[in-house]
Design a protein around this motif. Structure first.
Motif, PDB file in Angstrom:
ATOM      1  N   ASP A 242       0.615  -1.383  -0.143  1.00 43.45           N
ATOM      2  CA  ASP A 242       0.489  -0.266   0.388  1.00 43.45           C
ATOM      3  C   ASP A 242       0.758   1.105  -0.441  1.00 43.45           C
ATOM      4  O   ASP A 242       0.095   2.573  -0.285  1.00 43.45           O
ATOM      5  CB  ASP A 242      -0.992   0.251   1.209  1.00 43.45           C
ATOM      6  CG  ASP A 242      -0.418  -0.048   2.291  1.00 43.45           C
ATOM      7  OD1 ASP A 242       0.557   0.280   2.288  1.00 43.45           O
ATOM      8  OD2 ASP A 242      -0.904   0.071   3.635  1.00 43.45           O
ATOM      9  N   GLN A 244       2.993   2.235  -2.325  1.00 38.17           N
ATOM     10  CA  GLN A 244       2.613   2.253  -3.779  1.00 38.17           C
ATOM     11  C   GLN A 244       1.404   3.909  -3.556  1.00 38.17           C
ATOM     12  O   GLN A 244       1.427   3.738  -5.294  1.00 38.17           O
ATOM     13  CB  GLN A 244       2.725   1.432  -4.501  1.00 38.17           C
ATOM     14  CG  GLN A 244       3.931   0.375  -4.054  1.00 38.17           C
ATOM     15  CD  GLN A 244       3.515  -1.150  -5.374  1.00 38.17           C
ATOM     16  OE1 GLN A 244       2.744  -0.848  -5.967  1.00 38.17           O
ATOM     17  NE2 GLN A 244       4.387  -1.972  -4.027  1.00 38.17           N
ATOM     18  N   ASN A 245       1.003   4.070  -3.155  1.00 38.17           N
ATOM     19  CA  ASN A 245      -0.593   4.432  -3.224  1.00 38.17           C
ATOM     20  C   ASN A 245      -1.653   3.691  -4.179  1.00 38.17           C
ATOM     21  O   ASN A 245      -1.747   4.468  -4.950  1.00 38.17           O
ATOM     22  CB  ASN A 245      -0.222   5.834  -4.374  1.00 38.17           C
ATOM     23  CG  ASN A 245       0.569   6.357  -3.187  1.00 38.17           C
ATOM     24  OD1 ASN A 245       0.676   6.917  -2.040  1.00 38.17           O
ATOM     25  ND2 ASN A 245       1.659   8.031  -3.459  1.00 38.17           N
ATOM     26  N   GLN A 246      -1.358   2.515  -3.739  1.00 40.79           N
ATOM     27  CA  GLN A 246      -2.754   2.095  -4.980  1.00 40.79           C
ATOM     28  C   GLN A 246      -3.977   1.564  -4.418  1.00 40.79           C
ATOM     29  O   GLN A 246      -4.159   2.103  -3.322  1.00 40.79           O
ATOM     30  CB  GLN A 246      -1.949   0.171  -4.955  1.00 40.79           C
ATOM     31  CG  GLN A 246      -1.924  -0.499  -3.650  1.00 40.79           C
ATOM     32  CD  GLN A 246      -1.165  -1.906  -3.410  1.00 40.79           C
ATOM     33  OE1 GLN A 246      -1.249  -2.318  -5.006  1.00 40.79           O
ATOM     34  NE2 GLN A 246      -1.021  -2.870  -3.036  1.00 40.79           N
ATOM     35  N   THR A 247      -4.469   1.399  -4.367  1.00 46.48           N
ATOM     36  CA  THR A 247      -6.471   1.292  -4.546  1.00 46.48           C
ATOM     37  C   THR A 247      -6.615  -0.696  -4.321  1.00 46.48           C
ATOM     38  O   THR A 247      -5.863  -0.941  -5.059  1.00 46.48           O
ATOM     39  CB  THR A 247      -6.843   1.930  -5.111  1.00 46.48           C
ATOM     40  OG1 THR A 247      -6.936   1.289  -6.668  1.00 46.48           O
ATOM     41  CG2 THR A 247      -7.100   3.348  -5.622  1.00 46.48           C
ATOM     42  N   SER A 262      -6.401  -4.837  -6.813  1.00 43.43           N
ATOM     43  CA  SER A 262      -5.309  -3.477  -6.538  1.00 43.43           C
ATOM     44  C   SER A 262      -4.498  -3.730  -7.856  1.00 43.43           C
ATOM     45  O   SER A 262      -3.881  -4.595  -8.348  1.00 43.43           O
ATOM     46  CB  SER A 262      -4.911  -4.472  -5.181  1.00 43.43           C
ATOM     47  OG  SER A 262      -4.395  -5.266  -5.579  1.00 43.43           O
ATOM     48  N   GLY A 263      -3.729  -2.306  -7.572  1.00 44.68           N
ATOM     49  CA  GLY A 263      -2.493  -1.786  -8.112  1.00 44.68           C
ATOM     50  C   GLY A 263      -2.685  -0.592  -7.919  1.00 44.68           C
ATOM     51  O   GLY A 263      -3.910   0.367  -7.692  1.00 44.68           O
ATOM     52  N   THR A 264      -1.752  -0.642  -9.001  1.00 45.11           N
ATOM     53  CA  THR A 264      -1.603   1.383  -8.949  1.00 45.11           C
ATOM     54  C   THR A 264      -2.085   2.086 -10.344  1.00 45.11           C
ATOM     55  O   THR A 264      -2.705   2.532 -10.743  1.00 45.11           O
ATOM     56  CB  THR A 264       0.074   1.823  -9.231  1.00 45.11           C
ATOM     57  OG1 THR A 264       0.730   1.159 -10.292  1.00 45.11           O
ATOM     58  CG2 THR A 264       0.571   1.400  -7.737  1.00 45.11           C
ATOM     59  N   GLU A 266      -0.955   1.700 -12.888  1.00 49.37           N
ATOM     60  CA  GLU A 266       0.072   1.712 -14.460  1.00 49.37           C
ATOM     61  C   GLU A 266       0.115   0.730 -15.535  1.00 49.37           C
ATOM     62  O   GLU A 266       0.009   1.757 -16.517  1.00 49.37           O
ATOM     63  CB  GLU A 266       1.348   1.911 -14.025  1.00 49.37           C
ATOM     64  CG  GLU A 266       1.734   3.167 -12.843  1.00 49.37           C
ATOM     65  CD  GLU A 266       2.949   3.153 -11.563  1.00 49.37           C
ATOM     66  OE1 GLU A 266       4.578   3.684 -12.797  1.00 49.37           O
ATOM     67  OE2 GLU A 266       2.704   2.514 -10.630  1.00 49.37           O
ATOM     68  N   LYS A 371       6.598  -3.029  -6.974  1.00 49.89           N
ATOM     69  CA  LYS A 371       5.679  -2.279  -7.674  1.00 49.89           C
ATOM     70  C   LYS A 371       4.927  -3.184  -7.799  1.00 49.89           C
ATOM     71  O   LYS A 371       4.358  -3.974  -9.013  1.00 49.89           O
ATOM     72  CB  LYS A 371       6.373  -2.145  -8.945  1.00 49.89           C
ATOM     73  CG  LYS A 371       5.796  -0.772  -9.549  1.00 49.89           C
ATOM     74  CD  LYS A 371       6.076   0.254  -8.349  1.00 49.89           C
ATOM     75  CE  LYS A 371       5.181   1.362  -9.306  1.00 49.89           C
ATOM     76  NZ  LYS A 371       5.363   2.624  -8.277  1.00 49.89           N
ATOM     77  N   TYR A 373       1.445  -3.259  -9.698  1.00 53.29           N
ATOM     78  CA  TYR A 373       0.515  -2.115 -11.515  1.00 53.29           C
ATOM     79  C   TYR A 373      -0.884  -2.727 -11.229  1.00 53.29           C
ATOM     80  O   TYR A 373      -1.924  -2.125 -10.959  1.00 53.29           O
ATOM     81  CB  TYR A 373       1.051  -2.416 -13.021  1.00 53.29           C
ATOM     82  CG  TYR A 373       2.376  -2.278 -12.494  1.00 53.29           C
ATOM     83  CD1 TYR A 373       3.605  -1.202 -12.486  1.00 53.29           C
ATOM     84  CD2 TYR A 373       3.531  -3.370 -13.640  1.00 53.29           C
ATOM     85  CE1 TYR A 373       4.171  -0.491 -12.351  1.00 53.29           C
ATOM     86  CE2 TYR A 373       4.623  -2.722 -13.836  1.00 53.29           C
ATOM     87  CZ  TYR A 373       5.023  -1.116 -12.708  1.00 53.29           C
ATOM     88  OH  TYR A 373       6.594  -1.149 -13.401  1.00 53.29           O
ATOM     89  N   HIS A 374      -1.405  -3.833 -11.530  1.00 55.74           N
ATOM     90  CA  HIS A 374      -2.714  -4.716 -11.219  1.00 55.74           C
ATOM     91  C   HIS A 374      -2.709  -5.960 -10.546  1.00 55.74           C
ATOM     92  O   HIS A 374      -1.712  -6.707 -11.202  1.00 55.74           O
ATOM     93  CB  HIS A 374      -3.066  -4.516 -12.615  1.00 55.74           C
ATOM     94  CG  HIS A 374      -4.586  -4.804 -12.596  1.00 55.74           C
ATOM     95  ND1 HIS A 374      -5.498  -4.889 -13.515  1.00 55.74           N
ATOM     96  CD2 HIS A 374      -5.798  -4.978 -11.801  1.00 55.74           C
ATOM     97  CE1 HIS A 374      -6.997  -4.496 -13.463  1.00 55.74           C
ATOM     98  NE2 HIS A 374      -6.821  -4.795 -11.834  1.00 55.74           N
TER      99      HIS A 374
END
Length: 411
Positions: A242, A244-247, A262-264, A266, A371, A373-374
Motif C-alpha cells: 500500500d 505505492q498509493n495503490q487502490t 488492487s494496484g497502481t 500504471e 511495484k 501495477y495490477h
C-alpha cells in the motif's frame, strides 16, 4: 463449549515528553495530564462462537499479539472488555512462564498448575506430554539448554495435554521444525472436530485457510476486515504494497465469491479468457486437457518493466501452481504509455476434479512488494471434470503406471 466475546476493546500506552513529566504527574497536585496516549488497538469487536476457528492476520505491529494478551488476561485493556467461557489453554510468547534454571519436567508441572491442573493430574499426563514433545532425555535438563524449537515442543505439549474448550495460539508454532508443526496442526484439527474453539495468529496462509472458518485482519490497530479466510487473505496480500498509493477494490462476484483486485494501474489487465485448443472460450475443462489463457494488458503510464504473473488456485484459495515472466526470463523492459500486449499462457489442466480460479498480476520485477501495477484474484473461475481418466483423488492429476510382476508361485 467455549466462546470469546470482544467488545469495544482498546489499548493505549502513556507517552511522556521527558523523563521528569511522569514524576511530575505523580507528585504535583492537580489533575493536569502530562502525557499523551499512544493507541495500539482501538474499537475491536468480534465474537468467536463455540467450536469456531478464527485466524488473526496483519503485518508486524498491527496489534495481533497485544490483542491476544488482552484476551488471555496477561495485559489489561484501556477500554472495552473480553468475556470467555470454558477452560482456556493459551500458547503465546515462546517459553512464557518457563524458568531457565528448572528442568523441562519441573517447568511442565509449574505450567500445568497455571493452567488449572492438579499435581496428580500433571503426574498422570506426564508420560503423554513427554511422548508428544519428543525431546528425549532433555526433559530432565534445564530449559536454558533448550533450543527455541524444543521450548515450543514442550510448551505446546503441556498446553494441549487436555483438550481445552478454548485454544489460543500465537506465532510460537512458527519456530518449530516442519515435522512438529504438522504434528501440532494435526492435534489442533482433532481438537476442532471435538468442539474446541480456536483463535490463532499466523502468517501461514495455508494454515489459516485450511483450519479456520473465518479470518480477522488487523491494520494499524483497527479491525480492517473480517470474513471468509480466502477473501481476507487476498485483501491482506493486496495491502502489503500500500506504500505505492495503490487502490484495493472488491468487484462483482465471480463464481459466488467477490473478485478482489488492487494496484497502481500504471499497467492494467483488461481481459482474461480461458480457451480450448480450438480457440473457443470455455468454463469447463477436462482433466489433462490442453488449454490456454488469453490475457490482454494495457499500459497507462511509462514504466521501467512489465512482468505478468499467472497462477491456478483451488477452491480454498491455495495456490496449486504459479510463476511469472520474470522467472521465465521474459520481462519486458521500459514500456511507454499506451502500449497494448496480449499474453497467451499455454498449459495442461493436470488438476483434480473441482472448482479452480485464475490469479493474474502485473509487476515490475519478481514480486508485487516492490511495484504492484495490477493484481487480480479470481480473475476467472472454471470447473474441472473427469471425462476419460481413471478415478483419482486430490487437487492434481498425474498419470501413474503400475507395473505388476509375479515373482513367486505358491507351492
Amino acid at each position: 463449549m467455549g466462546t470469546i466475546t470482544v467488545s469495544n476493546l482498546g489499548k493505549a500506552y502513556k507517552q511522556y515528553p521527558t523523563r521528569w513529566s511522569r514524576l511530575a504527574e505523580w507528585l504535583i497536585p492537580g489533575h493536569k495530564a502530562r502525557h499523551s496516549l499512544k493507541w495500539v488497538l482501538q474499537d475491536i469487536n468480534f465474537t468467536v462462537s463455540p467450536g469456531e476457528a478464527v485466524g488473526i492476520i496483519g503485518i508486524n505491529g498491527a496489534g495481533k499479539s497485544t490483542l491476544l494478551k488482552m484476551i488471555t488476561g496477561t495485559t489489561q485493556p484501556t477500554t472495552g472488555s473480553v468475556n470467555i467461557t470454558g477452560r482456556v489453554a493459551a500458547l503465546l510468547e515462546l517459553g512464557m512462564g518457563f524458568h531457565p534454571d528448572f528442568t523441562g519436567r519441573q517447568n511442565a508441572f509449574m505450567a500445568g498448575q497455571l493452567l488449572g491442573y492438579s499435581v496428580e493430574e500433571i503426574a498422570r499426563l506426564m508420560p503423554e506430554i513427554e511422548a508428544f514433545a519428543e525431546i528425549g532425555e532433555y526433559i530432565d535438563q534445564p530449559v536454558r539448554v533448550y533450543s527455541s524449537g524444543m521450548q515450543m515442543r514442550l510448551a505446546f505439549s503441556v498446553a494441549t495435554a487436555h483438550r481445552p474448550d478454548v485454544l489460543i495460539v500465537d506465532e510460537a508454532l512458527s519456530v518449530g521444525d516442519a515435522y512438529f508443526q504438522h504434528k501440532s496442526f494435526d492435534r489442533i484439527r482433532e481438537f476442532r472436530k471435538q468442539g474446541t474453539t480456536l483463535l490463532i495468529v499466523s502468517h501461514d496462509k495455508g494454515a489459516i485457510q485450511s483450519i479456520c472458518d473465518r479470518a480477522i485482519l488487523l491494520n494499524a490497530g483497527r479491525l480492517a476486515m473480517q470474513g471468509e479466510p480466502e477473501a481476507v487473505m487476498d485483501y491482506y496480500n493486496a495491502m502489503l504494497a500500500d506504500h505505492q498509493n495503490q487502490t484495493v477494490r472488491q468487484s462483482a462476484s465471480v463464481g459466488g465469491k467477490a473478485r478482489l483486485d488492487s494496484g497502481t494501474l500504471e499497467a492494467e489487465i483488461v481481459e482474461v479468457v480461458m480457451l480450448n485448443k480450438a480457440g473457443q472460450p470455455i468454463e469447463v475443462v477436462a482433466v489433462g486437457e490442453n488449454v490456454w489463457a488469453k490475457i490482454d494488458v494495457r499500459v497507462n503510464s511509462e514504466i521501467d518493466g512489465l512482468v505478468l504473473g499467472f497462477g491456478i488456485k483451488d477452491r480454498m484459495g491455495q495456490m496449486v501452481f504459479g510463476t511469472n515472466t520474470f522467472h521465465t526470463k521474459q520481462k519486458i523492459e521500459h514500456v511507454g504509455a499506451g502500449c497494448l500486449f496480449r499474453f497467451n499462457v499455454y498449459f495442461s489442466a493436470n488438476l483434480g476434479v473441482g472448482s479452480f480460479s485464475v490469479h493474474c498480476s502485473l509487476v515490475c520485477n519478481d514480486n508485487h512488494i516492490e511495484k504492484n501495477y495490477h493484481w487480480i484474484d479470481r480473475a476467472l473461475v472454471f470447473e474441472v471434470i473427469n471425462i476419460d481418466k481413471p478415478l483419482f483423488v486430490g487437487c492434481a492429476w498425474n498419470e501413474l503406471v503400475f507395473d505388476i510382476q509375479k515373482i513367486h508361485d505358491r507351492q
